[in-house]
Enzyme design. Structure first.
Site, PDB file in Angstrom:
ATOM      1  N   TYR A  84      -0.096  13.695   6.641  1.00  0.00           N
ATOM      2  CA  TYR A  84      -1.111  13.603   5.593  1.00  0.00           C
ATOM      3  C   TYR A  84      -2.401  14.271   6.063  1.00  0.00           C
ATOM      4  O   TYR A  84      -3.037  15.023   5.309  1.00  0.00           O
ATOM      5  CB  TYR A  84      -1.349  12.133   5.258  1.00  0.00           C
ATOM      6  CG  TYR A  84      -2.354  11.879   4.167  1.00  0.00           C
ATOM      7  CD1 TYR A  84      -2.014  12.054   2.829  1.00  0.00           C
ATOM      8  CD2 TYR A  84      -3.633  11.416   4.467  1.00  0.00           C
ATOM      9  CE1 TYR A  84      -2.930  11.796   1.824  1.00  0.00           C
ATOM     10  CE2 TYR A  84      -4.550  11.147   3.464  1.00  0.00           C
ATOM     11  CZ  TYR A  84      -4.202  11.343   2.141  1.00  0.00           C
ATOM     12  OH  TYR A  84      -5.104  11.088   1.145  1.00  0.00           O
ATOM     13  N   LYS A 125      -4.346  17.527   4.330  1.00  0.00           N
ATOM     14  CA  LYS A 125      -5.720  17.471   3.836  1.00  0.00           C
ATOM     15  C   LYS A 125      -6.621  18.468   4.577  1.00  0.00           C
ATOM     16  O   LYS A 125      -7.575  18.998   3.994  1.00  0.00           O
ATOM     17  CB  LYS A 125      -6.269  16.057   3.940  1.00  0.00           C
ATOM     18  CG  LYS A 125      -5.585  15.078   2.992  1.00  0.00           C
ATOM     19  CD  LYS A 125      -5.704  15.506   1.531  1.00  0.00           C
ATOM     20  CE  LYS A 125      -5.184  14.461   0.577  1.00  0.00           C
ATOM     21  NZ  LYS A 125      -5.380  14.846  -0.853  1.00  0.00           N
ATOM     22  N   SER A 131      -9.596  14.148   2.009  1.00  0.00           N
ATOM     23  CA  SER A 131      -9.656  12.876   2.738  1.00  0.00           C
ATOM     24  C   SER A 131     -10.355  13.112   4.063  1.00  0.00           C
ATOM     25  O   SER A 131     -10.302  14.217   4.616  1.00  0.00           O
ATOM     26  CB  SER A 131      -8.242  12.343   2.987  1.00  0.00           C
ATOM     27  OG  SER A 131      -8.255  11.269   3.908  1.00  0.00           O
TER      28      SER A 131
END
Length: 255
Positions: free
Chosen positions: A161, A165, A148
């Site tokens: 998150y 990533k 991402s």
């Protein structure tokens, strides 16, 4: 070699996690359309069966095998079943991911950290290790990690998150460097805002969507097919000299 040959995936076997919908499903359809035998994975067998039946009805070869990407033993059995059915694995797409919380890291709890890291980092790590000897024996392969842009620059509210990533991006580079000698290429795709169920909390809110879109050089959300096209390139011989790459597909977000 012409364009038809360079993107030809006949006699290749692809395993895609998180493939019952969204980006994973689109990648499965693109790879199958180019001749790959495709194994799709997610947690619910009934969802996989619907996608697999649709791909087969379109002329592709596909089976669905349910397993939790965060369960190493379950993934080992998944890979064994895939090999037993199609004879090997040449392409691995680590697409399964989770993000159960939204907000500042100061408010994040230990359970959320553990779950995010387990699915977004440990699972690709373990699955890639399991697939490595299979690819090596077959003369090489392509591993594609779906990361991402949050792993490149942190997004507000997506702190854990983003950390996961960023770790996946580095895992991509480390394995690319170590496994190149075995003929295995490892690359990552970093999507921006893509219209999927995973991101619906962003695009269903018109105010939040406008906040993101107005900053994009390409003033719109991306589609799953636009990510799948990049995955097809990385899976094919067209990307034969590409490894360790972190490829953004984000409408210009990270410029």
């Amino acid at each position: 070699m012409n364009a038809n040959q360079i993107f030809n995936l006949e006699n290749k076997v692809a395993l895609i996690t998180g493939a019952s919908k969204g980006i994973g499903e689109a990648i499965a359809r693109h790879l199958a359309a180019c001749g790959a035998k495709v194994v799709i994975n997610s947690r619910k067998q009934e969802d996989l069966d619907q996608v697999a039946e649709s791909i087969v009805a379109s002329g592709g070869q596909c089976i669905g095998l349910a397993a939790n990407a965060g369960d190493t033993q379950g993934c080992k059995e998944l890979i064994e079943k895939a090999v037993a059915h199609f004879g090997g694995i040449d392409i691995l797409v680590n697409n399964a991911a989770t993000n159960p919380v939204y907000g500042p890291v100061l408010n994040s709890e230990e359970w959320a950290f553990d779950k995010i890291m387990n699915i977004n980092v440990k699972a690709p790590f373990e699955i890639s290790k399991l697939v490595h000897p299979i690819m090596k024996q077959r003369g090489g392969g392509s591993i594609i990690n779906i990361s991402s842009i949050a792993g490149i620059t942190p997004d507000p509210g997506l702190g854990l998150y983003s950390v996961s990533k960023a770790a996946l991006n580095m895992l991509t580079k480390v394995t690319a460097k170590e496994w190149g000698v075995d003929g295995i290429r490892v690359n990552a795709i970093c999507p921006g805002l893509i219209k999927t169920k995973f991101s619906e909390t962003l695009w269903q809110n018109e105010q939040i969507l406008n906040h993101f879109v107005k900053k994009l050089p390409i003033a719109r959300m991306g589609t799953v097919d636009e990510i799948a096209g990049l995955a097809l390139f990385l899976a094919s011989d067209a990307a034969g000299y590409c490894t360790g790459g972190i490829y953004s597909a984000d409408g210009g977000t990270t410029i």
